[in-house]
Write an enzyme that holds these catalytic residues in place. Sequence first.
Site, PDB file in Angstrom:
ATOM      1  N   ARG A 121      51.248  59.439 -83.214  1.00 41.68           N
ATOM      2  CA  ARG A 121      51.333  58.995 -81.821  1.00 41.68           C
ATOM      3  C   ARG A 121      52.647  58.274 -81.575  1.00 41.68           C
ATOM      4  O   ARG A 121      53.418  58.014 -82.482  1.00 41.68           O
ATOM      5  CB  ARG A 121      50.154  58.073 -81.480  1.00 41.68           C
ATOM      6  CG  ARG A 121      48.858  58.819 -81.170  1.00 41.68           C
ATOM      7  CD  ARG A 121      47.911  57.916 -80.390  1.00 41.68           C
ATOM      8  NE  ARG A 121      48.481  57.503 -79.116  1.00 41.68           N
ATOM      9  CZ  ARG A 121      48.137  56.404 -78.467  1.00 41.68           C
ATOM     10  NH1 ARG A 121      47.220  55.618 -78.981  1.00 41.68           N
ATOM     11  NH2 ARG A 121      48.694  56.113 -77.310  1.00 41.68           N
ATOM     12  N   GLY A 122      52.884  57.915 -80.315  1.00 46.72           N
ATOM     13  CA  GLY A 122      54.092  57.184 -79.947  1.00 46.72           C
ATOM     14  C   GLY A 122      54.909  57.968 -78.957  1.00 46.72           C
ATOM     15  O   GLY A 122      54.597  59.118 -78.639  1.00 46.72           O
ATOM     16  N   ARG A 169      58.223  59.634 -82.353  1.00 47.27           N
ATOM     17  CA  ARG A 169      57.753  60.812 -83.093  1.00 47.27           C
ATOM     18  C   ARG A 169      58.909  61.560 -83.754  1.00 47.27           C
ATOM     19  O   ARG A 169      58.789  62.037 -84.880  1.00 47.27           O
ATOM     20  CB  ARG A 169      56.960  61.724 -82.148  1.00 47.27           C
ATOM     21  CG  ARG A 169      55.540  61.200 -81.905  1.00 47.27           C
ATOM     22  CD  ARG A 169      54.748  62.076 -80.983  1.00 47.27           C
ATOM     23  NE  ARG A 169      55.067  61.814 -79.594  1.00 47.27           N
ATOM     24  CZ  ARG A 169      54.611  62.529 -78.575  1.00 47.27           C
ATOM     25  NH1 ARG A 169      53.826  63.564 -78.797  1.00 47.27           N
ATOM     26  NH2 ARG A 169      54.941  62.203 -77.335  1.00 47.27           N
ATOM     27  N   LEU A 198      44.619  66.832 -79.550  1.00 50.03           N
ATOM     28  CA  LEU A 198      43.536  67.648 -80.100  1.00 50.03           C
ATOM     29  C   LEU A 198      43.776  69.126 -79.814  1.00 50.03           C
ATOM     30  O   LEU A 198      43.470  69.999 -80.639  1.00 50.03           O
ATOM     31  CB  LEU A 198      42.212  67.191 -79.499  1.00 50.03           C
ATOM     32  CG  LEU A 198      40.936  67.727 -80.146  1.00 50.03           C
ATOM     33  CD1 LEU A 198      40.883  67.382 -81.621  1.00 50.03           C
ATOM     34  CD2 LEU A 198      39.708  67.174 -79.430  1.00 50.03           C
ATOM     35  N   ARG A 199      44.318  69.432 -78.627  1.00 46.77           N
ATOM     36  CA  ARG A 199      44.615  70.836 -78.297  1.00 46.77           C
ATOM     37  C   ARG A 199      45.652  71.426 -79.253  1.00 46.77           C
ATOM     38  O   ARG A 199      45.449  72.512 -79.808  1.00 46.77           O
ATOM     39  CB  ARG A 199      45.149  70.930 -76.853  1.00 46.77           C
ATOM     40  CG  ARG A 199      45.651  72.327 -76.469  1.00 46.77           C
ATOM     41  CD  ARG A 199      46.345  72.302 -75.112  1.00 46.77           C
ATOM     42  NE  ARG A 199      47.539  71.467 -75.094  1.00 46.77           N
ATOM     43  CZ  ARG A 199      48.751  71.869 -75.461  1.00 46.77           C
ATOM     44  NH1 ARG A 199      48.938  73.102 -75.877  1.00 46.77           N
ATOM     45  NH2 ARG A 199      49.784  71.046 -75.419  1.00 46.77           N
ATOM     46  N   ARG A 200      46.745  70.707 -79.453  1.00 46.00           N
ATOM     47  CA  ARG A 200      47.787  71.229 -80.350  1.00 46.00           C
ATOM     48  C   ARG A 200      47.257  71.350 -81.774  1.00 46.00           C
ATOM     49  O   ARG A 200      47.596  72.285 -82.488  1.00 46.00           O
ATOM     50  CB  ARG A 200      49.022  70.324 -80.295  1.00 46.00           C
ATOM     51  CG  ARG A 200      49.792  70.449 -78.976  1.00 46.00           C
ATOM     52  CD  ARG A 200      50.915  69.435 -78.873  1.00 46.00           C
ATOM     53  NE  ARG A 200      51.697  69.625 -77.646  1.00 46.00           N
ATOM     54  CZ  ARG A 200      52.312  68.662 -76.993  1.00 46.00           C
ATOM     55  NH1 ARG A 200      52.234  67.416 -77.432  1.00 46.00           N
ATOM     56  NH2 ARG A 200      53.008  68.929 -75.902  1.00 46.00           N
ATOM     57  N   CYS A 240      40.419  63.775 -73.915  1.00 41.78           N
ATOM     58  CA  CYS A 240      40.962  63.812 -75.273  1.00 41.78           C
ATOM     59  C   CYS A 240      39.892  64.180 -76.286  1.00 41.78           C
ATOM     60  O   CYS A 240      40.148  64.246 -77.477  1.00 41.78           O
ATOM     61  CB  CYS A 240      41.582  62.469 -75.614  1.00 41.78           C
ATOM     62  SG  CYS A 240      43.021  62.103 -74.578  1.00 41.78           S
ATOM     63  N   LYS A 254      49.970  65.905 -67.002  1.00 43.70           N
ATOM     64  CA  LYS A 254      49.017  66.139 -68.093  1.00 43.70           C
ATOM     65  C   LYS A 254      48.326  64.850 -68.529  1.00 43.70           C
ATOM     66  O   LYS A 254      47.325  64.915 -69.232  1.00 43.70           O
ATOM     67  CB  LYS A 254      49.702  66.811 -69.274  1.00 43.70           C
ATOM     68  CG  LYS A 254      50.740  66.011 -70.010  1.00 43.70           C
ATOM     69  CD  LYS A 254      51.391  66.877 -71.075  1.00 43.70           C
ATOM     70  CE  LYS A 254      52.478  66.113 -71.842  1.00 43.70           C
ATOM     71  NZ  LYS A 254      51.936  65.017 -72.648  1.00 43.70           N
ATOM     72  N   ASP A 255      48.833  63.681 -68.109  1.00 49.00           N
ATOM     73  CA  ASP A 255      48.180  62.417 -68.429  1.00 49.00           C
ATOM     74  C   ASP A 255      47.162  62.000 -67.369  1.00 49.00           C
ATOM     75  O   ASP A 255      46.458  61.001 -67.553  1.00 49.00           O
ATOM     76  CB  ASP A 255      49.224  61.292 -68.551  1.00 49.00           C
ATOM     77  CG  ASP A 255      50.114  61.444 -69.764  1.00 49.00           C
ATOM     78  OD1 ASP A 255      49.707  62.139 -70.719  1.00 49.00           O
ATOM     79  OD2 ASP A 255      51.224  60.868 -69.762  1.00 49.00           O
TER      80      ASP A 255
END
Length: 320
Positions: free
Chosen positions: A158-159, A164, A139-141, A250, A92-93
């Site tokens: 983030r992190g 998190r 952004l999706r979540r 993103c 996904k990255d």
Amino acid sequence: MVRQQPSVVRIGTRGSKLALAQTRMMQAKIAAALGAPPEAADEVAPLTVITTTGDRIQDRRLLEIGGKALFTKEIEEALLEGRIDCAVHSMKDVPAELPPGLVVAAVPPREDVRDAFVSKIANRLEDLPQGAVLGTASLRRQAQSLNRRPDLKVVLLRGNVDTRLGKLEAGEADAILLAQAGLNRMGLGHVSNGQIDPFEAPIAPGQGALAIQTRTEDFHEPWLAALRCPDTALAVAAERGALFALEGSCRTAVGAYARIDGQRLDLVVEALTPDGARRFRREGAVFLPSDGGERAAVELGLELGRAIRAEGGDALIWTV
């Protein structure tokens, strides 16, 4: 011409606990594919830890600093310069378009694809109190959650996974969303309160899968064959087809989820406006021929993605 196995395969990886955990898994498989015993893994498949720009900058959204490619850029440079022989990424990255000279040469079997809901005060997103704080950098979540719960307050969180979870524990958010696959790979699968249905809220394209990236000329190296999972590769190809059509980055809230039953591939794709107010969704299926299945999967993803893009237009793009 029959290729000879190399004696050593140098692996590039990010340095987070999750990146190292999943790279160690692949290191063991690569060592086995090279014919080496587990205790020789560091010798025949040594790791090179590379810090990426995405790792260094933690206080801004990726879209503000260049997008998800910042998690792969420095590692890809090491590949192109011959300092490493392969890279292990979370799929996904990996951006929809790869730099010239590099390919995703193997997609291993997928872990749990779902998003995990983690909270100290509720077991589901629907159970959070009015106005609760949801922490995420995705952004999706964000958009999917606001579509279901427009009253929530979304804060940037983030992190790495540990960071998190620590921020959740410290009260910076009432709930967070993480990839269940990452939690499982770190031995933290038990911290999630539950998982979100990937058909109702499609995942990040490729979520739960790993990408083994190499130089293009190394695609047919024999050791790579032992890492490949054909069904996972087909599902990811369909999801990434949608990502490509929607120019996913993103800056767009894109989800796609493919599942395979025999030779049938079903795909659901959605994109949302950043505030979650508008949701565009398409579903489709394709019969996968024994020859050319990946092309058919990609075409389905492109078809559904283009249909959503035509309907949603500029409303789907986040502007800073």
